[in-house]
Design an enzyme around this catalytic site. Sequence first.
Site, PDB file in Angstrom:
ATOM      1  N   PHE A  25       0.782  -1.377   0.028  1.00  0.00           N
ATOM      2  CA  PHE A  25      -0.124  -0.047   0.095  1.00  0.00           C
ATOM      3  C   PHE A  25       0.782   1.305   0.013  1.00  0.00           C
ATOM      4  O   PHE A  25       1.764   1.288   0.837  1.00  0.00           O
ATOM      5  CB  PHE A  25      -0.866   0.223   1.207  1.00  0.00           C
ATOM      6  CG  PHE A  25      -2.243  -0.689   1.045  1.00  0.00           C
ATOM      7  CD1 PHE A  25      -3.450  -0.099   0.783  1.00  0.00           C
ATOM      8  CD2 PHE A  25      -2.341  -2.005   0.783  1.00  0.00           C
ATOM      9  CE1 PHE A  25      -4.580  -0.637   1.038  1.00  0.00           C
ATOM     10  CE2 PHE A  25      -3.598  -2.564   0.610  1.00  0.00           C
ATOM     11  CZ  PHE A  25      -4.992  -1.907   0.712  1.00  0.00           C
ATOM     12  N   CYS A  31      -5.681  15.233   0.001  1.00  0.00           N
ATOM     13  CA  CYS A  31      -7.141  14.901  -0.471  1.00  0.00           C
ATOM     14  C   CYS A  31      -7.954  16.159  -1.021  1.00  0.00           C
ATOM     15  O   CYS A  31      -7.734  17.345  -0.327  1.00  0.00           O
ATOM     16  CB  CYS A  31      -7.979  14.324   0.576  1.00  0.00           C
ATOM     17  SG  CYS A  31      -9.452  13.714  -0.077  1.00  0.00           S
ATOM     18  N   CYS A  46     -16.230  15.339   2.561  1.00  0.00           N
ATOM     19  CA  CYS A  46     -16.512  13.794   3.225  1.00  0.00           C
ATOM     20  C   CYS A  46     -15.989  14.122   4.661  1.00  0.00           C
ATOM     21  O   CYS A  46     -15.098  14.493   4.849  1.00  0.00           O
ATOM     22  CB  CYS A  46     -15.378  13.066   2.334  1.00  0.00           C
ATOM     23  SG  CYS A  46     -15.313  11.375   3.104  1.00  0.00           S
ATOM     24  N   CYS A  49     -14.330  10.175   6.888  1.00  0.00           N
ATOM     25  CA  CYS A  49     -13.209   9.583   6.617  1.00  0.00           C
ATOM     26  C   CYS A  49     -12.488   9.204   7.861  1.00  0.00           C
ATOM     27  O   CYS A  49     -12.573   9.986   8.819  1.00  0.00           O
ATOM     28  CB  CYS A  49     -12.053  10.468   5.831  1.00  0.00           C
ATOM     29  SG  CYS A  49     -10.509   9.813   5.580  1.00  0.00           S
ATOM     30  N   ASP A  50     -11.546   7.880   7.955  1.00  0.00           N
ATOM     31  CA  ASP A  50     -11.095   7.631   9.327  1.00  0.00           C
ATOM     32  C   ASP A  50      -9.485   7.463   8.913  1.00  0.00           C
ATOM     33  O   ASP A  50      -8.769   6.724   9.605  1.00  0.00           O
ATOM     34  CB  ASP A  50     -11.699   6.452   9.767  1.00  0.00           C
ATOM     35  CG  ASP A  50     -11.706   5.262   8.861  1.00  0.00           C
ATOM     36  OD1 ASP A  50     -11.019   5.382   7.785  1.00  0.00           O
ATOM     37  OD2 ASP A  50     -11.984   4.020   9.145  1.00  0.00           O
ATOM     38  N   THR A  51      -9.078   8.027   7.911  1.00  0.00           N
ATOM     39  CA  THR A  51      -7.547   7.618   7.600  1.00  0.00           C
ATOM     40  C   THR A  51      -6.693   8.858   7.820  1.00  0.00           C
ATOM     41  O   THR A  51      -7.088  10.164   7.480  1.00  0.00           O
ATOM     42  CB  THR A  51      -7.461   7.287   6.212  1.00  0.00           C
ATOM     43  OG1 THR A  51      -8.173   6.220   5.994  1.00  0.00           O
ATOM     44  CG2 THR A  51      -6.137   7.062   5.492  1.00  0.00           C
ATOM     45  N   GLU A 126      -7.232   3.528  -5.352  1.00  0.00           N
ATOM     46  CA  GLU A 126      -8.366   3.820  -4.915  1.00  0.00           C
ATOM     47  C   GLU A 126      -8.650   5.190  -4.686  1.00  0.00           C
ATOM     48  O   GLU A 126      -7.992   5.846  -4.106  1.00  0.00           O
ATOM     49  CB  GLU A 126      -8.571   3.144  -3.272  1.00  0.00           C
ATOM     50  CG  GLU A 126      -8.152   1.638  -3.376  1.00  0.00           C
ATOM     51  CD  GLU A 126      -8.070   1.019  -1.962  1.00  0.00           C
ATOM     52  OE1 GLU A 126      -8.252  -0.287  -1.771  1.00  0.00           O
ATOM     53  OE2 GLU A 126      -7.837   1.808  -0.913  1.00  0.00           O
ATOM     54  N   HIS A 214      -9.343  -6.075   7.392  1.00  0.00           N
ATOM     55  CA  HIS A 214      -8.106  -5.798   8.083  1.00  0.00           C
ATOM     56  C   HIS A 214      -8.313  -5.307   9.430  1.00  0.00           C
ATOM     57  O   HIS A 214      -7.446  -5.551  10.183  1.00  0.00           O
ATOM     58  CB  HIS A 214      -7.449  -4.823   7.224  1.00  0.00           C
ATOM     59  CG  HIS A 214      -8.133  -3.606   6.680  1.00  0.00           C
ATOM     60  ND1 HIS A 214      -9.223  -3.651   6.015  1.00  0.00           N
ATOM     61  CD2 HIS A 214      -8.030  -2.349   7.316  1.00  0.00           C
ATOM     62  CE1 HIS A 214      -9.658  -2.266   5.867  1.00  0.00           C
ATOM     63  NE2 HIS A 214      -8.996  -1.562   6.674  1.00  0.00           N
TER      64      HIS A 214
END
Length: 220
Positions: A25, A31, A46, A49-51, A126, A214
């Site tokens: 990855f 973003c 958005c 988002c949890d990233t 992605e 995951h």
Amino acid sequence: MTYTVKEIFYTLQGEGAQAGRAAVFCRFSGCNLWSGREEDRSRAVCQFCDTDFVGTGPDGGKFKSSTELAEAIDRCWGGGASPPFSSKSGNDPRKYVVCTGGEPLLQVDEGLIAALHDRGFEVAVETNGTRPAPESLDWVCVSPKAGAPLVQTTGSELKLVFPQAGAMPEKFEQMAFTHFFLQPMDGPEIQRNTEFAIAYCLGHPRWRLSIQTHKLVGLR
């Protein structure tokens, strides 16, 4: 071009049609739908988002060329293990890289894709679908966000975080994707959202359920 990368790591793909597949990855910083900072979340397009995609981390950095970044990704294949657990062969059919973010298509270009292809990688992205994907990509996963323009309306899979007011599945199901997935929105309502997604997939068999495996098994 300089590429800004949050992290590069070796793991198993946790969701969608490629779930369970070994992959490197490469998480790009930045973003176009949210700054990534909590103080801006309420104003973001958005908001779920949890990233963490802000800046660079110890497994990322700034790369001055597509060759430099492709070499860093190649070194990560197999987790840096010695044979027989990894292969550095340029024609290894297992080599797979997922370009993610943030929004990777702010940075991923034909030069980087070519450099990865030269090292034997199948290249996936992605994306939120607000930018056109380079034609040389091998796998395109689009995850639409309510309130954002959808430019990329074809690809390998459409993975819709569900439910989103203003982005219901019927809006997308006639688009030219091979796979259609509903992924329950994570957070305090995950159980309810999962039940809603299951019910929708049962009633609309074109759609399949995508679970973030995951997180269930503790992978990065």
